[in-house]
Design a protein around this motif. Structure first.
Motif, PDB file in Angstrom:
ATOM      1  N   THR A  67     -29.176  -5.130 -54.194  1.00 42.42           N
ATOM      2  CA  THR A  67     -28.420  -5.981 -55.107  1.00 42.42           C
ATOM      3  C   THR A  67     -28.210  -7.368 -54.515  1.00 42.42           C
ATOM      4  O   THR A  67     -28.319  -8.379 -55.215  1.00 42.42           O
ATOM      5  N   SER A  68     -27.919  -7.415 -53.235  1.00 42.95           N
ATOM      6  CA  SER A  68     -27.751  -8.701 -52.568  1.00 42.95           C
ATOM      7  C   SER A  68     -29.053  -9.503 -52.611  1.00 42.95           C
ATOM      8  O   SER A  68     -29.036 -10.722 -52.840  1.00 42.95           O
ATOM      9  N   ALA A  69     -30.171  -8.826 -52.429  1.00 39.33           N
ATOM     10  CA  ALA A  69     -31.471  -9.502 -52.496  1.00 39.33           C
ATOM     11  C   ALA A  69     -31.727 -10.037 -53.897  1.00 39.33           C
ATOM     12  O   ALA A  69     -32.230 -11.158 -54.066  1.00 39.33           O
ATOM     13  N   ALA A  70     -31.384  -9.252 -54.917  1.00 37.28           N
ATOM     14  CA  ALA A  70     -31.580  -9.695 -56.301  1.00 37.28           C
ATOM     15  C   ALA A  70     -30.741 -10.927 -56.601  1.00 37.28           C
ATOM     16  O   ALA A  70     -31.233 -11.894 -57.208  1.00 37.28           O
ATOM     17  N   ILE A  71     -29.485 -10.923 -56.182  1.00 37.95           N
ATOM     18  CA  ILE A  71     -28.606 -12.062 -56.432  1.00 37.95           C
ATOM     19  C   ILE A  71     -29.116 -13.300 -55.693  1.00 37.95           C
ATOM     20  O   ILE A  71     -29.134 -14.408 -56.231  1.00 37.95           O
ATOM     21  N   GLY A  72     -29.552 -13.099 -54.452  1.00 34.50           N
ATOM     22  CA  GLY A  72     -30.105 -14.215 -53.695  1.00 34.50           C
ATOM     23  C   GLY A  72     -31.342 -14.800 -54.348  1.00 34.50           C
ATOM     24  O   GLY A  72     -31.518 -16.024 -54.403  1.00 34.50           O
ATOM     25  N   ALA A  73     -32.198 -13.930 -54.879  1.00 37.04           N
ATOM     26  CA  ALA A  73     -33.421 -14.401 -55.542  1.00 37.04           C
ATOM     27  C   ALA A  73     -33.095 -15.137 -56.835  1.00 37.04           C
ATOM     28  O   ALA A  73     -33.676 -16.193 -57.122  1.00 37.04           O
ATOM     29  N   LEU A  74     -32.179 -14.608 -57.621  1.00 40.08           N
ATOM     30  CA  LEU A  74     -31.800 -15.280 -58.869  1.00 40.08           C
ATOM     31  C   LEU A  74     -31.196 -16.656 -58.591  1.00 40.08           C
ATOM     32  O   LEU A  74     -31.457 -17.615 -59.325  1.00 40.08           O
ATOM     33  N   HIS A  75     -30.410 -16.737 -57.534  1.00 35.87           N
ATOM     34  CA  HIS A  75     -29.824 -18.029 -57.184  1.00 35.87           C
ATOM     35  C   HIS A  75     -30.907 -19.023 -56.759  1.00 35.87           C
ATOM     36  O   HIS A  75     -30.883 -20.187 -57.153  1.00 35.87           O
ATOM     37  N   ALA A  76     -31.870 -18.551 -55.986  1.00 36.53           N
ATOM     38  CA  ALA A  76     -32.930 -19.435 -55.507  1.00 36.53           C
ATOM     39  C   ALA A  76     -33.870 -19.877 -56.623  1.00 36.53           C
ATOM     40  O   ALA A  76     -34.427 -20.976 -56.574  1.00 36.53           O
ATOM     41  N   LEU A  77     -34.023 -19.039 -57.645  1.00 38.10           N
ATOM     42  CA  LEU A  77     -34.975 -19.329 -58.728  1.00 38.10           C
ATOM     43  C   LEU A  77     -34.317 -19.926 -59.968  1.00 38.10           C
ATOM     44  O   LEU A  77     -35.007 -20.254 -60.922  1.00 38.10           O
ATOM     45  N   ARG A  78     -32.997 -20.088 -59.957  1.00 43.39           N
ATOM     46  CA  ARG A  78     -32.282 -20.375 -61.198  1.00 43.39           C
ATOM     47  C   ARG A  78     -32.666 -21.698 -61.845  1.00 43.39           C
ATOM     48  O   ARG A  78     -32.610 -21.825 -63.077  1.00 43.39           O
ATOM     49  N   ASP A  79     -33.002 -22.697 -61.071  1.00 41.77           N
ATOM     50  CA  ASP A  79     -33.233 -24.029 -61.624  1.00 41.77           C
ATOM     51  C   ASP A  79     -34.649 -24.543 -61.413  1.00 41.77           C
ATOM     52  O   ASP A  79     -34.935 -25.688 -61.683  1.00 41.77           O
ATOM     53  N   ILE A  80     -35.515 -23.739 -60.887  1.00 41.65           N
ATOM     54  CA  ILE A  80     -36.831 -24.250 -60.530  1.00 41.65           C
ATOM     55  C   ILE A  80     -37.924 -23.330 -61.017  1.00 41.65           C
ATOM     56  O   ILE A  80     -37.800 -22.118 -61.019  1.00 41.65           O
ATOM     57  N   ALA A  81     -39.028 -23.932 -61.433  1.00 41.58           N
ATOM     58  CA  ALA A  81     -40.200 -23.166 -61.821  1.00 41.58           C
ATOM     59  C   ALA A  81     -41.110 -22.965 -60.617  1.00 41.58           C
ATOM     60  O   ALA A  81     -42.016 -22.138 -60.644  1.00 41.58           O
ATOM     61  N   VAL A  82     -40.901 -23.736 -59.572  1.00 40.54           N
ATOM     62  CA  VAL A  82     -41.695 -23.640 -58.354  1.00 40.54           C
ATOM     63  C   VAL A  82     -40.822 -23.070 -57.248  1.00 40.54           C
ATOM     64  O   VAL A  82     -39.662 -23.427 -57.114  1.00 40.54           O
TER      65      VAL A  82
END
Length: 330
Positions: free
Chosen positions: A171-186
């Motif tokens: 779950t922590s990994a999922a939240i971290g990934a969503l945060h990292a990907l939230r505003d960028i397509a790259v």
């Protein structure tokens, strides 16, 4: 002469006032914390305070990622806590009772595209902020459904030698990934670093749990790049695309603030437009304050005005970007 004497007496603070001023100075000197000290301690404060008040809440991001081996130890400029939606008001009251002040209110349309914090709190003695989330961008199912799933996956982590309630590694990994990907397509450096750490520390069982989490929280599409980079299969349906529409639009416009508000207008009924515009113009000190909180009141006001000005200048491009993104993703 008597008049002059009375004038001088009025200009001299009373002993009580002098003592109060001195006590404030002593308190600030004794309790004032530098960012490096405050980060970990604030996470403990929030976690323990909400736990004592029987508020269902999990500390997310920040040092919890490091404790799970998903990033290196580094300074955290704020505290992120996800709270059961119906208990957000209680959580805010608990922290306000401890001297924290509301800077960005709950229920704001700032979460218009893919969710946002329920509220932001600040404190004059702490050089950071607390973000109280009632949802998290990228988990596209109902907020209560998502929280129930994350609460089921809660686990204790040790921060500054103290146990607080957080979530498990998948779950922590999922939240971290969503945060990292939230505003960028790259993919950016933070995302690449997370992938590298996750590949190293996550077991096959944890990877399967991550895949299940994405499915039961409506995060299959938002997490698709992360799942694929970890070697997991991704099978997207029409429903995945539909429930993730707001997320996909946000990624397409790069998280631009003006574009966020344009999308909110287009996605809302006309009767809500006036209130949305009002919220868009209501830039708070929390929006412009630097992590160390060193700005003067005048500096904060100028920062708010500059932020509004930049938003207005960016409006034509924002309209074009949102219109194109929505057209592409129908």
């Amino acid at each position: 002469m008597p008049s002059h004497s009375r004038s001088r007496q009025r200009s001299v603070p009373s002993p009580t006032r002098r003592r109060r001023t001195r006590l404030t100075e002593v308190t600030e000197q004794a309790l004032g914390l530098q960012p490096a000290e405050a980060g970990l301690l604030a996470h403990v404060l929030v976690g323990r305070a909400l736990q004592s008040a029987e508020v269902d809440a999990v500390i997310i991001k920040g040092p919890t990622l490091a404790s799970r081996g998903l990033r290196a130890e580094r300074l955290s400029h704020d505290v992120d806590v996800l709270v059961r939606p119906r208990q957000v008001s209680t959580a805010l009251q608990v922290m306000q009772d401890l001297g924290w002040e509301l800077e960005a209110p709950a229920g704001s349309r700032r979460r218009s595209i893919s969710g946002h914090v329920g509220a932001t709190l600040g404190h004059r003695l702490w050089p950071l902020q607390i973000d109280v989330h009632e949802s998290f961008p990228g988990f596209c199912f109902d907020n209560d459904v998502v929280f129930d799933e994350l609460w089921h996956r809660r686990e204790a982590v040790v921060i500054a030698g103290v146990e607080v309630v957080s979530v498990d590694r998948p779950t922590s990994a999922a939240i971290g990934a969503l945060h990292a990907l939230r505003d960028i397509a790259v993919q950016g450096p933070a995302y690449s670093d997370l992938v590298s750490h996750a590949r190293h520390v996550m077991s096959a069982e944890e990877l399967e749990q991550l895949s299940t989490l994405a499915r039961v929280t409506g995060a299959q599409l938002p997490l698709a790049p992360f799942l694929r980079d970890l070697g997991l299969p991704v099978h997207l349906t029409g429903e995945d695309h539909e429930i993730s529409r707001a997320w996909r639009v946000r990624q397409a416009v790069g998280g631009r603030r003006s574009a966020t508000w344009v999308y909110a207008l287009l996605d809302a009924p006309p009767r809500s437009w006036l209130s949305i515009v009002g919220e868009a113009l209501a830039v708070t000190p929390a929006d412009v304050r630097t992590p160390d909180g060193s700005e003067s009141p005048r500096g904060l006001r100028l920062g708010q005005l500059r932020r509004i000005g930049r938003g207005l200048l960016a409006l034509p491009m924002a309209v074009w970007a949102v219109a194109r993104a929505m057209k592409r993703r129908r």
